[in-house]
Design an enzyme around this catalytic site. Structure first.
Site: not given
Ligand code: IFM
Length: 446
Positions: A78, A122, A167, A287, A289, A349
């Site tokens: 990706r 992006h 995002e 995505n 985190y 992600e």
């Molecule tokens: O680096 C970023 C990415 O560009 C978009 N998602 C989160 C990642 C970590 O912050």
């Protein structure tokens, strides 16, 4: 539903990057200026005044980087396409050299047996579009669809999965509401049109991509689930407001054709827009985190929530809470919320930043636990078909510059030497075992 055991044999194991964060060569071959180039030039915006003029020099070193992906045994890559490379003004003439770069990249992937999963946007909006209002301007949605068509007409025969936007929440919130990312506007709830116009651009692009022969289409939304600071009704209401504004605002219109209750009128939404936005997609990119703690706002706050810590959990080098089970819960919640309207999911992600070390056991532990959370969701019947680690390389982490290190591969920014970390070997072994072998240990060096 019958429980499914583990990952399917054709599960898309991959890695993810984005153009602005790795390419460099910002002034080469006719590339135009993006909002992020401009933002990096504004004093005080980026930690230590870093910029992405060189970044990982991927524009010149891409064959080596693709070899690293192939060395993982990954199935998919990706990456993102820089709109200002393809259409320097954001509309009108195409820059042939820019498009040629991605043509070579996609051929390079095919030569290595890797599937291409490009993201069309992006965050690096062509500056001339920002000068005309950026995502506050409805016209940007139409420009995005035109750009999508240009790229797809050239690459659709070799692209496995198109990802329209990355995002859109972050663009709305950090770019236009809080002003800490490009273009640096602090409009608070006044930024809501930027969400709608991005979603409209997504919907228009889906149709343009299909017309150009795209096989499969996704959007990559990030999900940051709100964890209420307490059971007090005010905190619970704030958590719900957060989820509606920052999570469901970006999936409900696509998968249900409606907005959740955002607490304010949306005069910028026109008749027919939601039908455009709800055009069927083939994959939902997630995505993930971390979750975020959310509490009731203070009197007079501009937003209906306040962000707080998630107590009692470890944090990454960026201070982000490590809560793998929240990923499992996000996946189950998506299935519950959207039912039959939910397309197959890919985790577009997942990753973490720690220090520069090559023996990055923290990253292995993080990834092992998050792959485990996805496995658990799959075993509970959620249709997840891919997982992309963020990121292949250390790279330019937006307002934090080059300080955070997200890579499976360490980058020495002085020499541009790439050195695989222990996590690279761990991921290679995990992929080699079809996602069975995790266990938190790195394999032997190649
Ligand atoms: O680096 C970023 C990415 O560009 C978009 N998602 C989160 C990642 C970590 O912050």
């Amino acid at each position: 539903m019958k429980p499914v055991s583990g990952f399917s044999p054709d599960f898309q194991w991959g890695v993810a990057t984005s153009a602005f964060q790795i390419e460099g060569a910002t002034g080469e071959d006719g590339r135009g200026v993006s909002t992020w180039d401009t933002f990096c030039r504004e004093p005080g915006r980026i930690r230590d005044g870093h910029n992405a003029d060189v970044a990982c020099d991927h524009y010149h070193r891409w064959p080596e980087d693709l070899d690293l992906i192939a060395g993982l045994g990954a199935r998919a890559y990706r990456f993102s396409i820089a709109w200002p490379r393809v259409q320097p003004s954001g509309s009108g003439p195409v820059n042939a050299k820019g498009l040629d770069f991605y043509d070579r990249l996609v051929d390079g992937l095919a030569e290595r047996g890797l599937a291409a999963a490009p993201t069309l946007y992006h965050w690096d909006l062509p500056q001339p579009l920002e000068d005309a209002g950026g995502w506050m301007n409805r016209d940007t949605a139409a420009r995005f669809a035109e750009y999508a068509a240009i790229v797809a007409e050239r690459l659709a025969d070799r692209v496995e999965l198109w990802i329209t936007l990355n995002e859109p929440m972050v663009v709305m919130a950090y770019g236009y509401a809080f002003g800490v990312f490009a273009p640096g506007q602090a409009l608070m709830l006044g930024a809501l049109p930027t969400a709608h116009h991005q979603l409209l651009g997504h919907g228009l692009a889906v149709s343009a991509l299909r017309d150009a022969g795209a096989r499969r289409i996704a959007i990559a939304n990030n999900h940051t689930p709100a964890q209420a600071a307490s059971d007090r009704p005010e905190d619970l209401a704030a958590a719900e407001a957060f989820d509606n504004l920052l999570n469901w605002q970006f999936t409900d219109p696509i998968l249900r054709g409606v907005y959740p209750d955002l607490g304010v009128p949306l005069p910028h939404v026109r008749d027919g827009d939601l039908d455009t936005i709800a055009a069927p997609i083939d994959v939902l990119g997630v995505n993930y985190y971390s979750p975020v703690g959310v509490a009731a706002p203070s009197e007079g706050d501009a937003l209906p929530f306040a962000m707080t810590d998630v107590p009692g959990v470890p944090v990454t080098g960026m201070g982000w809470p490590v809560v793998p089970d929240a990923l499992r819960r996000v996946l189950l919640t998506l299935r519950e919320r959207y039912g039959a309207a939910l397309p197959p999911i890919q985790i577009t992600e997942s990753g973490c930043s720690y220090d520069e070390s090559l023996e990055d056991q923290h990253r292995i532990d993080y990834l092992d636990a998050h792959v485990g959370a996805v496995r658990a969701a799959v075993e509970e019947g959620v249709d997840v078909r891919g997982y992309y680690v963020w990121s292949l390389l250390d790279n330019f982490e937006w307002a934090e510059g080059y300080h955070p290190r997200f890579g499976l591969v360490h980058v020495d920014y002085e020499t541009q030497a790439r050195t695989p970390r222990a996590s690279y070997r761990w991921y290679r072994d995990l992929i080699g075992s079809g996602g069975v072998r995790g266990g938190g240990q790195a394999g032997a060096a190649p």
